[in-house]
Scaffold this active site. Sequence first.
Site: not given
Length: 873
Positions: A23, A93, A102, A104, A337, A455, A764, A831, A851
Amino acid sequence: MDKKWVYLFDEGNASMKSLLGGKGANLSEMNSIGLPVPPGMTVTTEACLAFYENNKEMSEEMVVQIHNNLRVIEEKIGKKFGDSENPLLVSVRSGAAVSMPGMMDTILNLGLNDEAVVGMAKNTENPRFAYDSYRRFIQMFSDVVLSVPKYLFEKPLEDIKISNNYTSDTEITADQLIDLVNSYKKIYLKEVGESFPQDPFVQLKMAIEAVFRSWNNARAITYRNIHGLSHKMGTAVTVQSMVFGNMGNDCGTGVAFSRNPATGEKRLFGEFLMNAQGEDVVAGIRTPLNIEELGQVMPSVFQQFVEITNKLENHYKDMQDIEFTIEKSQLYILQTRTGKRTAEAALRSAVEMVEEGLISQEEAIMRIQPSTLDQLLHPTFDSKTMDAVKELTKGLPASPGAATGKVYFTAKEAVVATKNGESVILVRKETSPEDIEGMNVAKGILTARGGMTSHAAVVARGMGKCCVAGCDEVKVDEENRQFSIRGEVFEEGSEISLDGSTGKVYRGVIKTMEPNLSGNFGKLMAWADKIRNLDIRTNADTPKDASTAVRFGAEGIGLCRTEHMFFDEKRIPVVRRMILSDSVEKRQTTLEELLVFQKEDFKAIYRVLKDKPVTVRLLDPPLHEFLPTEEEDILKLAEQMKVSVSTLKEVISDLHEFNPMLGHRGCRLAITYPEIAVMQTRAIMEAAVEVSQEDQLSIIPEIMIPLVGITKEFAYLKKIVVSTVEQIFDEKQHSLEYLVGTMMEVPRATLIADQIAEISEFFSFGTNDLTQMGFGFSRDDSGKFISEYMDKEILPSDPFQTIDQEGIGKLVEMGVKLGRSTKPNLKIGVCGEHGGDPMSIEFFNNVGLDYVSCSPYRVPIARLAAAQAVLKK
Ligand code: ADP
Ligand code: MG
Ligand code: MG
């Protein structure tokens, strides 16, 4: 020289967020680019940390600096703190480097006392307004600084209203407000044991110290823990001269976004109220007006505001969330912001900003959090209907999307209900491979047990199906076809809705909306594709999944699990007969039957992938997974298979393993039953040859052998595979290119990767099993303790979701290095589930993999994450 604890707005800028808080830094920045910001100063986060080191007290040095800077502010606006003629009032502030709800609450109108209130009344010619501000200030100060309960102050206010028959606060007269101020001061004296501080400097010191203390209040600590923020940053405090939006009808206050934070549309979005102050807009006491109506109420102020929002966007090159106040037709900007936005808005605004020339393609790519793309690929709940439904409970957000339908408890019933045209939510304690059909037809899956790699979770993600897993509160009673949540019973056929992106379970039906892959999505993906080095493949076992993945941009299949094809209704009996065969010959005959099925499957998949590579893994799971476990099912199967119940039970108990995950599976199966490997090789290669010939495609199959830990395991099976292939080429008078490679999932394999690479044509990494065996954590059960490990900071994250870089990652790195030491061009991929996790993808990019392969719906996420990995490097 003394340390600098306080910065006037003139002395800071946006890059000083860690010192001045978000701020404070942005107020300085706006001030420096010439926007109308009421003058002020920011006490630094360093002062906050020093305050803690000094027994929670500000040093003399800080207090002096605050006073000196206040003098400068007084000069600037020609008002004096505590003055009875023309008093300066300020807001106090809080603001940490990272925005943190959360902490002040803001204190407004600080500086009012018995004398200043007289000055204010005279100045504004509005005693009512002055005394109302004073009484609000006393209440706010008492509440925020000294935790005096608010209701104590509400009582005398109510009393005045009741005894005068007032219906609203605005009817209270100035004289009554003066009385009220006196009552408030008495309450303060009684509760605090001192009279209300009249010295504005004392008020200010108390308020600043309260902000510093709020850094460590319970709400703030919890917030930081949840978001993984450091407790050592401290908060800054901004002290700013007040402007009043509540001084009359030429005053007002509001909040606006420079673009629509829900859709991303480039159009002001926000609200304002005339004659109002502070949080009145969000407090909901009066209904605010749409920001565009300000154009009618105060055309020139609105025009100025539009120009300022454009200027701020051009300056910050991002969507802004702006707070403003109008005092006597003068516009003031009180905060800006980066605007929080939905995934859809993030995408649209990023792409449009590139087109407007505001940001580069690279910046647009970095701006989208890959995991949020998920929200754009699945059905979502229509937000308009969400307020009306009740949340029942919450489980793990195992597979994203939204689903709504009727509850069924078995795969079989799910299939029947779907055939009858119903939308089904399959509810199970946990799922197993036998449930595949039911999962396939269901709109969504809810399980009581299991983690993010259970699963249900893995299969659902693969199918792109909504799944909420591990929902502890759901007690499933399959026998009576019902489940309960905290005692409330839901029968078969009850309607519920699941949000797989949040893990929430709702009562009743909620309207869902199909994803809209608009042009912006395609544009961003194309930009990402130009940048990334990693190829993105997919894990797909069916032509349907494969074509979904190709639509999402997959460049091949990295893992086709052949066993998933075995669970089909028509095939499972054949598989079971194969398992129950008591001779190699009998097994051969059933394998011939399976060959026909598998070959057709592969042909269909090749046709979807065309000339893209397809890696097929030979049979992996232990055979017992294909046999039933329930007595009832065993009896039925014995009858079907025409074997005695005792023989069948014998087979089942023979196959029983204490630790099946470490048991007779993967290449171990193929070594003991080579005929299975031969059949699968035949299916893979005959299909490839036939499709190559029939469709003039150049199919390049990659045969992958799972669970190799010993070089000779691989050598043994490779020989079988190669000789089978040669035989096929001979028979078909046609040959084609193909690769035989290994999975890297047994830790031992990574240690001898140089040896294996001499004969393996690709690697892999199966990072699921590598994590399981590397940690010694069962991936089916670890859900029970991993969340506690994270709570207690023993693990930073679930290693089955994000690769554990320091341990399992080292195995991957070693495997890559050793493998390429004997075969420099060795093709290497991943994988496991990690192939779709952005943080893991960054790691895989950095260790030089070729990959990653992930479930179809994660393909776009992986494309974006792979581009970000390059840009971050
Ligand atoms: P938050 O961090 O919760 O947004 P702020 O510090 O922005 O808290 O303050 C909340 C509101 O208080 C602001 O939106 C603004 O309306 C009002 N406010 C803060 N400072 C001033 C000021 N100097 N003059 C007028 N109103 C102010
Ligand atoms: Mg604010
Ligand atoms: Mg494996």
